[in-house]
Design a protein around this motif. Structure first.
Motif, PDB file in Angstrom:
ATOM      1  N   GLU A  82      22.869   9.214  27.512  1.00  0.00           N
ATOM      2  CA  GLU A  82      22.725  10.614  27.099  1.00  0.00           C
ATOM      3  C   GLU A  82      22.127  10.729  25.703  1.00  0.00           C
ATOM      4  O   GLU A  82      21.275  11.591  25.452  1.00  0.00           O
ATOM      5  CB  GLU A  82      24.094  11.290  27.146  1.00  0.00           C
ATOM      6  CG  GLU A  82      24.061  12.770  26.820  1.00  0.00           C
ATOM      7  CD  GLU A  82      25.426  13.421  26.937  1.00  0.00           C
ATOM      8  OE1 GLU A  82      25.557  14.606  26.594  1.00  0.00           O
ATOM      9  OE2 GLU A  82      26.371  12.726  27.375  1.00  0.00           O
ATOM     10  N   ARG A  83      22.554   9.876  24.780  1.00  0.00           N
ATOM     11  CA  ARG A  83      22.031   9.938  23.421  1.00  0.00           C
ATOM     12  C   ARG A  83      20.556   9.588  23.374  1.00  0.00           C
ATOM     13  O   ARG A  83      19.769  10.219  22.663  1.00  0.00           O
ATOM     14  CB  ARG A  83      22.831   8.984  22.523  1.00  0.00           C
ATOM     15  CG  ARG A  83      24.292   9.371  22.389  1.00  0.00           C
ATOM     16  CD  ARG A  83      25.166   8.244  21.898  1.00  0.00           C
ATOM     17  NE  ARG A  83      24.765   7.737  20.610  1.00  0.00           N
ATOM     18  CZ  ARG A  83      24.141   6.573  20.437  1.00  0.00           C
ATOM     19  NH1 ARG A  83      23.847   5.818  21.479  1.00  0.00           N
ATOM     20  NH2 ARG A  83      23.817   6.155  19.238  1.00  0.00           N
ATOM     21  N   GLU A  84      20.170   8.578  24.130  1.00  0.00           N
ATOM     22  CA  GLU A  84      18.755   8.189  24.168  1.00  0.00           C
ATOM     23  C   GLU A  84      17.901   9.262  24.829  1.00  0.00           C
ATOM     24  O   GLU A  84      16.752   9.490  24.405  1.00  0.00           O
ATOM     25  CB  GLU A  84      18.618   6.854  24.899  1.00  0.00           C
ATOM     26  CG  GLU A  84      19.206   5.687  24.136  1.00  0.00           C
ATOM     27  CD  GLU A  84      19.340   4.441  24.986  1.00  0.00           C
ATOM     28  OE1 GLU A  84      19.429   3.345  24.410  1.00  0.00           O
ATOM     29  OE2 GLU A  84      19.378   4.563  26.229  1.00  0.00           O
ATOM     30  N   PRO A 122      27.806   7.366   9.916  1.00  0.00           N
ATOM     31  CA  PRO A 122      27.995   6.029  10.507  1.00  0.00           C
ATOM     32  C   PRO A 122      26.697   5.490  11.100  1.00  0.00           C
ATOM     33  O   PRO A 122      25.800   6.258  11.465  1.00  0.00           O
ATOM     34  CB  PRO A 122      29.037   6.280  11.608  1.00  0.00           C
ATOM     35  CG  PRO A 122      28.773   7.697  12.020  1.00  0.00           C
ATOM     36  CD  PRO A 122      28.318   8.434  10.793  1.00  0.00           C
ATOM     37  N   TYR A 123      26.595   4.174  11.194  1.00  0.00           N
ATOM     38  CA  TYR A 123      25.454   3.566  11.871  1.00  0.00           C
ATOM     39  C   TYR A 123      25.444   4.023  13.329  1.00  0.00           C
ATOM     40  O   TYR A 123      26.470   4.017  14.011  1.00  0.00           O
ATOM     41  CB  TYR A 123      25.544   2.045  11.806  1.00  0.00           C
ATOM     42  CG  TYR A 123      25.423   1.491  10.407  1.00  0.00           C
ATOM     43  CD1 TYR A 123      24.270   1.661   9.657  1.00  0.00           C
ATOM     44  CD2 TYR A 123      26.469   0.782   9.827  1.00  0.00           C
ATOM     45  CE1 TYR A 123      24.157   1.162   8.373  1.00  0.00           C
ATOM     46  CE2 TYR A 123      26.370   0.262   8.539  1.00  0.00           C
ATOM     47  CZ  TYR A 123      25.213   0.460   7.814  1.00  0.00           C
ATOM     48  OH  TYR A 123      25.108  -0.032   6.544  1.00  0.00           O
ATOM     49  N   ASP A 124      24.262   4.397  13.808  1.00  0.00           N
ATOM     50  CA  ASP A 124      24.179   4.989  15.145  1.00  0.00           C
ATOM     51  C   ASP A 124      22.977   4.478  15.919  1.00  0.00           C
ATOM     52  O   ASP A 124      22.335   5.227  16.656  1.00  0.00           O
ATOM     53  CB  ASP A 124      24.131   6.508  15.036  1.00  0.00           C
ATOM     54  CG  ASP A 124      24.596   7.187  16.318  1.00  0.00           C
ATOM     55  OD1 ASP A 124      25.129   6.494  17.205  1.00  0.00           O
ATOM     56  OD2 ASP A 124      24.422   8.411  16.441  1.00  0.00           O
ATOM     57  N   GLY A 125      22.627   3.212  15.737  1.00  0.00           N
ATOM     58  CA  GLY A 125      21.562   2.621  16.524  1.00  0.00           C
ATOM     59  C   GLY A 125      20.216   3.273  16.267  1.00  0.00           C
ATOM     60  O   GLY A 125      19.853   3.602  15.135  1.00  0.00           O
ATOM     61  N   ASP A 126      19.455   3.482  17.344  1.00  0.00           N
ATOM     62  CA  ASP A 126      18.107   4.026  17.215  1.00  0.00           C
ATOM     63  C   ASP A 126      18.096   5.458  16.703  1.00  0.00           C
ATOM     64  O   ASP A 126      17.058   5.922  16.208  1.00  0.00           O
ATOM     65  CB  ASP A 126      17.394   3.964  18.564  1.00  0.00           C
ATOM     66  CG  ASP A 126      16.971   2.548  18.930  1.00  0.00           C
ATOM     67  OD1 ASP A 126      16.258   1.930  18.122  1.00  0.00           O
ATOM     68  OD2 ASP A 126      17.358   2.065  19.999  1.00  0.00           O
ATOM     69  N   LEU A 127      19.214   6.176  16.810  1.00  0.00           N
ATOM     70  CA  LEU A 127      19.227   7.533  16.288  1.00  0.00           C
ATOM     71  C   LEU A 127      19.148   7.559  14.767  1.00  0.00           C
ATOM     72  O   LEU A 127      18.864   8.609  14.180  1.00  0.00           O
ATOM     73  CB  LEU A 127      20.488   8.267  16.760  1.00  0.00           C
ATOM     74  CG  LEU A 127      20.428   8.693  18.220  1.00  0.00           C
ATOM     75  CD1 LEU A 127      21.410   7.866  19.034  1.00  0.00           C
ATOM     76  CD2 LEU A 127      20.698  10.153  18.389  1.00  0.00           C
TER      77      LEU A 127
END
Length: 962
Positions: A76-78, A610-615
């Motif tokens: 969903e985030r991607e 916070p760290y959130d990957g590709d976002l």
């Protein structure tokens, strides 16, 4: 849309409409052109912009128009990231044919809606379960698909839904493109030739590897546009070093015990370095699963303890001293022996001297002396607060002070950055901790504001020494200590009641107020910086000083909490002096919105995130920070900063990189970087030794031709002519596509027909209906009586009903390992015998029911193939109609599994009642609002009474809590 763009003409776009891409770096453009030229699997190092590459690739096909492109594997985030980026591309594109990303999921997508969407074409992000059903049912013809993009290729196993989808796509579509992406190289290095296996599952031949040390990547990121990085090694306190050494000793002893007790297993990676990673206990458990029923209780306990010890290590470096000690109190209480137990039933590490050092040192970081009953509400002679602060807090305050000076002397920097400060943390818990620290760092331990940022002077004239000794977080720490003492008193009472088995006392222990002070309205006005996190200054529900809960979006509770906080209280005015202020309690605090809400300049914002990957790529593009403070190390985010800085020549970035020296944090970071580098090295070596071609042609044959080649293995004695044999088919319930069995059946050249079945899970002949159960599902089905209802309905409509009990291929073929899945408190043998007795009662109740035991889905596929020999093929239409009442329309149901699963858990909703509700109502809301009389006409009075009672009770409880 990122400001730096490149005009690139691609082959599928009209020649007069070049596609506008946002790929400013050389390695990004090389990867794009390589993927456009041919099908490939891209394995990219974390932090190098995987989603940006995917977005630009999708945009190049979207701009061409008349394409049907499927995106598989995106969460969903991607989907949100890609959808927003495609919309920005479309807004600035020269092609009018761009339509952006369209989502296909189970929320509102009926069969007719999806069919119309597919016919119009575009870019679709589809869940795997929906896509495989649409492929098999003929709703979407794979031959009409222009191409497919698969994310998270490292998850594609031979039995996964994604591999099933790609297999069907390639069988019916030889010309469509296929691209796969992954930014996790480590999973490709486990097993025998894992890269080759993944390529074979994806029907791809070419791997494209781009590690951080790739020549083009290094050239792009290490040029003249490098970010200014300041590396700050923070020494741990002596107490923290003692605790870390004690926990590591416990981990080392536990691993030694584990190796001694399981000498027959492969234990090369069972060492202290591997134990610090999250996947270690998973790896150990995977190796022990086949012999889990023969594994001793001590070994099982050590496996659980290793996960706990790793969590303690992480908490040491992220929790404040009070919260860490509170966490250890709960660990010790949870590990305490119940009355009458023996020493052997406890975790072995608790009896080590290192464990005593751990608990004792953690307490001495908070206080010395003993806690008495009076100390729960006030400090007395028996308690001496120590309140050791986290070393990073003081350094963070110094960094912010340095930034303040830099901004003061250079108020108008000549760049395009916003001037904001971005603080990156490991998780939301650390973000909340830092927000609280930043809001109270300018307040002394006794609650008075400081005149200066660094606290060199105080209002009482006692000089700077007192403030320097107290530190910037003493106000916060003292408040936490008061809350802890109150919690400790309640916790001791609860613990004693627990051991006395006093359930009434246990049920009244839900008050763990965290408390807050001075959080209403604004931050101290005499400070320049404001704090924002995740779009607001606070995230999630908070507890105010009065104990009321503030919930975002709930206006009534928000007003109530503000009213309680606006009572005469100690506040800080413009002069920085503590004063009393009385507020008119009869006025609505939200009438004057300017008192609580205002817009700040970006230079006045401190964003804690916070760290959130590709976002995080979007975060950097939107915030445009001038200063970045990495409170915890993260290799992927460092690369994102490098990519961001190299992509924007007019934006200056200064990065403060903080880490605890000689700590588990540093070791874990360096180990993660080394593991990724070793993984890419292995992949490069395997690619060099890889065969040039794969045997895809045989697997990609037309299903009919493939069936005729193997038809003699199915027909015993040549009972049918091979040229006229009917392909075997199996009717499968759509809910069963969560498992790997439909994929394996298709791999055995069976035609899999997805349907919404009322009776059974699989119909393999007109007489044979099979209900498949995993062992975990079997236990729950016996508990709620669902299995008896299912067996009864199968016996009513089929001559040969069967119950299939399917085990996991990686676990032992016995019931004993599943003792943990039962709510019973007995031993494994007791649970096993209890389950066997229930199976015996089931057989006595239904003598015609046959039970099939299968050790894995692979064996289940073989069993199905044997059962179908010399049998007629099932009729899908009849299979769907079986179990429906007269007048029900099987075609009127939609593939909305989420609301159906919700209704299935409501009391009174039987299988037959569920089908009626699905046919008569559009959504769950209509069921909730339906009157009892309306429901009783459809599903009977008793079922309607239970459903209405459940929803009425839920609504009443919700209103009562409010």
């Amino acid at each position: 849309m990122p400001p730096t763009s490149t005009d690139v003409a691609v082959d599928s776009a009209p020649p007069d409409a070049p596609v506008r891409l946002s790929l400013p770096l050389e390695y990004q453009q090389d990867i794009f052109h390589e993927l456009r030229a041919e099908d490939a699997l891209l394995v990219l190092a974390k932090g190098l912009g995987l989603l940006r590459l995917v977005t630009n690739l999708l945009h190049s096909y979207d701009a061409a128009g008349n394409n049907l492109v499927l995106l598989v594997g995106a969460d969903e985030r991607e989907n949100g990231w890609i959808g927003e980026a495609l919309a920005e591309h479309a807004a600035t594109s020269m092609s009018p044919k761009c339509r952006g990303l369209q989502l296909v999921n189970t929320d509102v997508m009926s069969v007719g809606t999806r069919e119309k969407m597919y016919s119009k074409g575009g870019i679709f992000s589809i869940t795997s379960r929906i896509l495989i059903v649409d492929f098999l049912s003929g709703l979407l013809d794979p031959a009409t698909v222009t191409g497919m993009v698969v994310l998270h290729a490292e998850r594609v196993a031979a039995t996964s839904l994604e591999a099933f989808i790609v297999r069907i796509f390639r069988q019916k579509n030889k010309k469509g493109f296929l691209k796969a992406f992954s930014d996790a190289p480590e999973p490709f290095t486990s097993g025998f030739q894992p890269l080759s296996s993944t390529l074979r599952n994806l029907f791809l031949r070419k791997p494209v590897l781009y590690p951080r040390f790739h020549v083009t990547v290094a050239k792009s990121l290490e040029g003249k546009k490098k970010a200014e990085v300041i590396e700050l090694e923070v020494p741990m306190t002596d107490h923290m070093k003692e605790i870390q050494a004690a926990v590591l000793e416990c981990v080392e002893v536990s691993i030694t015990e584990l190796r001694k007790a399981n000498s027959g297993l492969e234990m090369d990676d069972w060492n202290l370095d591997s134990a610090l990673h999250r996947s270690f206990d998973t790896i150990v458990r995977r190796q022990l699963d086949p012999v889990w029923h023969r594994t001793s209780f001590r070994t099982k306990q050590i496996v659980r303890d290793l996960s706990l010890l790793r969590t303690i290590l992480h908490s040491l470096l992220t929790f404040d001293a009070v919260s860490f000690n509170k966490y250890l109190d709960t660990v010790l209480a949870a590990s305490a022996p119940p009355p009458g137990s023996t020493r052997q039933s406890q975790s072995p590490w608790l009896f080590l001297d290192a464990a005593h050092t751990l608990f004792d040192t953690a307490k001495r970081r908070v206080y010395t002396g003993k806690i008495t009953d009076g100390a729960a509400t006030r400090e007395n002679d028996g308690l001496n607060p120590v309140l050791e602060e986290m070393p990073k807090w003081g350094l963070l305050a110094e960094i912010l002070e340095e930034i303040e000076r830099d901004v003061y002397f250079n108020p108008n920097p000549q760049d395009e950055s916003s001037g904001s400060i971005l603080i990156m943390c490991g998780d939301q818990g650390t973000c909340r901790q830092l927000r609280e620290f930043l809001m109270t760092m300018h307040v002394t331990g006794d609650g008075r504001p400081k005149d200066t940022v660094n606290g060199n002077e105080d209002d009482d004239g006692e000089g700077p020494d007192q403030d320097k000794e107290s530190g910037p977080a003493q106000f916060m720490m003292r408040r936490k200590l008061r809350n802890y003492l109150q919690w400790k008193r309640d916790f001791a009472r609860v613990s004693s009641s627990l051991f006395a088995e006093n359930q009434k006392a246990i049920s009244g222990t839900g008050s763990h107020s965290s408390g807050s002070s001075g959080r209403g309205g604004r931050a101290p006005p005499n400070k320049r910086r404001r704090i924002r996190g995740g779009g607001s200054g606070f995230s999630g529900p908070e507890r105010t000083a009065s104990g009321s809960v503030r919930v975002a979006g709930d206006k009534d509770s928000h007003i109530a909490s503000l009213m309680s906080e606006l009572a005469p209280n100690e506040t800080i005015d413009e002069s920085g002096l503590a004063q009393k202020s009385a507020v008119d309690m009869g006025a609505d605090p939200l009438d004057d919105m300017d008192e609580y809400y205002e817009l700040y300049d970006m230079r006045d914002i401190v964003l804690v995130h916070p760290y959130d990957g590709d976002l995080d790529d979007h975060l950097l593009e939107e915030v445009k920070p001038r200063y970045v403070i990495m409170y915890e190390p993260d290799a992927a985010f460092i690369r994102r900063i490098e990519t961001y800085r190299s992509s924007h020549t007019a934006r200056q970035v200064r990065v403060y990189f903080m880490y605890y020296g000689h700590s588990v944090e540093e070791q874990r970071y360096l180990s993660a970087v080394r593991r990724e580098k070793d993984a890419f090295t292995k992949l490069i070596r395997e690619r060099g030794n890889m065969a040039l071609t794969f045997g895809h042609e045989a697997a990609a044959l037309d299903p009919q031709e493939s069936f005729l080649r193997t038809v003699n293995t199915r027909i015993a004695g040549g009972g049918r002519l091979a040229a006229t044999a009917e392909p075997p088919r199996c009717v499968v319930d759509v809910r069963e596509f969560r498992s790997s069995l439909p994929s394996l059946l298709h791999g055995r050249n069976m035609i899999v027909i997805p349907c919404m079945l009322t009776v059974g899970d699989y119909v393999i002949t007109p007489q044979i209906c099979i209900e498949r159960k995993s062992v975990k599902d079997l236990i729950s089905s016996f508990s709620d009586g669902r299995l008896y209802t299912q067996a009864e309905t199968m016996l009513q409509h089929y001559q040969a009903p069967m119950l299939l009990i399917e085990f996991d291929a990686q676990k032992a073929f016995t019931l004993e390992p599943f003792a943990d899945l039962s709510s019973s408190l007995g031993s494994a043998s007791a649970v096993s015998s209890d389950l066997q007795s229930k199976l015996a009662l089931l057989c006595l109740a239904f003598p015609r029911l046959r039970i099939i035991w299968s050790s894995s889905p692979y064996q289940t596929a073989e069993i199905f193939e044997e059962l179908k020999k010399q049998q007629d093929e099932p009729d899908p239409i009849k299979a769907v109609q079986i179990g429906l009442e007269e007048g029900d329309d099987p075609d009127g149901r939609t593939f909305n599994q989420v609301p159906q699963d919700m209704l299935r858990n409501v009391p009174g909703v039987t299988s037959k009642a569920l089908q009626r509700l699905v046919l008569e109502f559009e959504n769950v809301q209509e069921v909730v609002n339906a009157e009892q009389e309306e429901l009783s006409e459809m599903i009977g009075m008793e079922n309607a009474r239970q459903i209405r009672g459940f929803f009425d009770k839920s609504v009443w409880d919700e209103g009562g809590d409010g």
